[in-house]
Enzyme design. Structure first.
Site, short mmCIF file in Angstrom:
data_model
loop_
_atom_site.label_atom_id
_atom_site.label_comp_id
_atom_site.label_asym_id
_atom_site.label_seq_id
_atom_site.Cartn_x
_atom_site.Cartn_y
_atom_site.Cartn_z
N LYS A 1 0.86 -1.18 0.00
CA LYS A 1 0.00 0.00 0.00
C LYS A 1 0.89 1.23 0.00
O LYS A 1 1.79 1.35 0.85
CB LYS A 1 -0.88 -0.02 1.25
CG LYS A 1 -2.06 0.94 1.21
CD LYS A 1 -3.19 0.44 0.30
CE LYS A 1 -4.43 1.31 0.45
NZ LYS A 1 -5.10 1.09 1.75
N HIS A 2 0.69 2.11 -0.94
CA HIS A 2 1.49 3.34 -1.05
C HIS A 2 2.98 3.02 -1.09
O HIS A 2 3.80 3.64 -0.40
CB HIS A 2 1.18 4.30 0.09
CG HIS A 2 -0.28 4.69 0.15
ND1 HIS A 2 -0.97 5.19 -0.93
CD2 HIS A 2 -1.17 4.60 1.16
CE1 HIS A 2 -2.21 5.43 -0.60
NE2 HIS A 2 -2.38 5.08 0.66
N HIS B 1 14.30 6.29 0.51
CA HIS B 1 13.65 7.57 0.75
C HIS B 1 12.51 7.80 -0.24
O HIS B 1 12.48 7.19 -1.29
CB HIS B 1 14.67 8.71 0.63
CG HIS B 1 15.56 8.81 1.82
ND1 HIS B 1 16.65 7.98 2.01
CD2 HIS B 1 15.51 9.61 2.92
CE1 HIS B 1 17.24 8.28 3.16
NE2 HIS B 1 16.57 9.27 3.73
N ASN C 1 12.66 5.70 8.17
CA ASN C 1 13.29 4.62 8.93
C ASN C 1 12.39 3.39 8.91
O ASN C 1 11.19 3.50 9.09
CB ASN C 1 13.54 5.06 10.37
CG ASN C 1 14.71 6.02 10.49
OD1 ASN C 1 15.73 5.86 9.86
ND2 ASN C 1 14.55 7.03 11.36
#
Length: 532
Positions: free
Chosen positions: A289-290, A532, A433
């Site tokens: 998801k995402h 990231h 993180n």
């Protein structure tokens, strides 16, 4: 100094085509197109193999050497590089001096050029190490013809793509042997784009040959040329326009459902990269998801793997993506069908499964065709692009153990080694993180994208316990080192008995001591996996 036009008289919209020069490497569609030209009374001029193919089809063709008065030489390397050809291409039909010079030198205008270039890209794809083959497949005359005709698009048309044959022939037939300025301009744009891409491919190949060493893997100049393959409804948000560029058909194909959205494509890419970590593993399923995994599991069957992945976090899979590393069977498909799932990805589908899944019209069904193999990872940054080598899929555990280091008194058990390997493959695909808890090759809790590693751990445990998971005997993976012992202690308090992390903190000794104090096994990989 700028070159000024000889006249500002506007060019005609309709320009007659009386003579066409055809010189193609790709002969697909050539003969039917040439027949349509001849039926319109257009004279054909050609070279080498193209002329032979046309004559074999019963067409009358003039050799370029008849126009130039000079034979092809150097195995065909020199044939069209001649004033009799380029004068006919570049003459401005509305400049009397140009036409007088053509007549003075006995040069006939050439109104249409049809060229496909030597297959340089295919040559280097098949044998990248063979520089002689690469050099032989660098076209010289073809790009020169293309650029000359495209420069003179006010009067001359150029076709570089067989997919344009029908449209050009139809317009010629509609206008009794004439082409519109709009078409000539469009063909010129496509022609310059083709020669630019061709030159970029050659430059990139030579750049690679200049830097074969791993110590200098990135090009000194980034050359990118990708076709637009899909205009998307919008980007990440409805107010943003977006499109897809490249060759996605090499890696996947859509079998059913609405067109993929911008966000679907981001999620799909993340899913393909994650499942590639488990291509050789037992049946494995991941739910995303995402772009973040919300559950991953390996089991004896896909149905069990899906159930265990789903159990990690039963809230998040709604509207998500499911990807598997085996042909999708009916039992697993029926389980997936119970939850609204935007995209389902599998390398294949058992008999009847595709038809079953297609009953829901809006569900996207994707077949993965091959593993993800990317040469560069490219992202935008203000003022430019950031380029790095991809964080490729990990090798088998046996290879990894030879490079990993056990830094605690207690080494992992064999079961813990398997779970540590599993957790490490998952955590590298979670936004930093990142913290991932695993037991028996299934995720128990995932903490993603937090500013604090302790927060990521707490969120992973919170979500896992909400689903009723007991973390006792689990292993935990951290995508980067624990800067303090508090992150490790939080994992230990949750029940983790083994830890995998890169190491490299100035407080590693404190973290190792904390692990030893709690009889926890810890492995340093020496490799970080920030995302990231």
């Amino acid at each position: 100094m700028l070159h000024q036009p000889r006249t500002h008289e506007p060019p005609p919209d309709l320009q007659p085509v009386r003579r066409a020069l055809l010189s193609v490497s790709d002969k697909n569609g050539l003969v039917p197109f040439a027949h349509r030209l001849v039926r319109l009374g257009i004279e054909l001029v050609s070279t080498g193999g193209t002329a032979r193919a046309l004559r074999k089809a019963g067409l009358t063709v003039r050799d370029v050497s008849e126009l130039t008065g000079f034979p092809e030489i150097l195995d065909g390397r020199v044939k069209t590089l001649h004033p009799a050809i380029h004068g006919g291409l570049l003459a401005r039909r509305n400049v009397p001096d140009d036409l007088d010079q053509l007549q003075q030198h006995g040069i006939a205008p050439i109104d249409l050029v049809v060229v496909t270039l030597y297959p340089f890209e295919q040559a280097i794809a098949q044998k990248p190490e063979d520089e002689a083959l690469a050099a032989e497949n660098i076209d010289i005359g073809g790009p020169t013809l293309i650029r000359a005709a495209a420069k003179n698009f006010f009067f001359t048309a150029v076709v570089v793509d067989p997919s344009d044959y029908d449209a050009v022939a139809e317009e010629l037939e509609k206008h009794e042997g004439h082409l519109t300025l709009a078409t000539r301009r469009r063909l010129a744009q496509k022609a310059f784009a083709r020669t630019a891409a061709y030159d970029r491919a050659i430059a990139a190949y030579l750049e690679d040959r200049l830097h074969p060493s791993p110590s200098e893997p990135l090009p000194s100049r980034l050359l990118i040329d990708l076709p637009r393959v899909q205009i998307l409804r919008y980007g990440e948000n409805p107010h943003q326009q977006a499109a897809l560029y490249g060759q996605p058909e090499r890696f996947f194909r859509q079998l059913h459902g609405k067109a993929l959205s911008f966000n679907n494509l981001l999620d799909l890419s993340a899913a393909l990269r994650l499942i590639d970590e488990f291509r050789e593993a037992d049946p494995t399923c991941a739910i995303l998801k995402h772009t973040n995994p919300c559950g991953v599991a390996t089991a004896e069957t896909l149905a069990e793997a899906y159930a265990r992945a789903f159990a990690t976090d039963r809230r998040s899979p709604f509207g998500g993506i499911v990807v598997v590393n085996r042909p999708l069977d009916r039992d697993t498909a029926e389980a997936i069908d119970q939850v609204f799932t935007e995209v389902i990805i599998a390398p294949d589908f058992d008999e009847g499964v595709l038809a079953f899944l297609q009953k829901k019209a809006n569900r996207r069904i994707i077949q993965q065709l091959r593993p993800v193999r990317e040469t560069l990872d490219i992202r935008t940054a203000v003022g430019g692009l950031l380029v790095q080598e991809p964080d490729s899929a990990l090798p088998p555990l046996e290879e990894l153990r030879a490079t990993w280091q056990v830094v605690t008194r207690r080494a992992p058990t064999e079961a813990e080694w398997r779970d540590l390997d599993f957790a490490w493959r998952v955590v590298k695909h979670v936004k930093s993180n990142a913290i991932v808890y695993v037991r028996n090759r299934a995720t128990l809790g995932i903490g993603a994208g937090q500013m604090s590693r302790v927060d990521a751990s707490e969120i992973a445990v919170l979500k896992g316990k909400r689903e009723g998971h007991d973390f006792t005997g689990s292993v935990v993976a951290s995508d980067a080192f624990f800067p303090f012992a508090d992150g490790l202690l939080a994992a230990v308090e949750s029940g983790a008995r083994a830890v995998i992390q890169p190491g490299g903190s100035i407080r590693d000794k404190e973290v190792i001591q904390a692990a030893d104090d709690h009889n926890v096994a810890m492995v340093f990989t020496g490799t970080r996996h920030f995302r990231h």
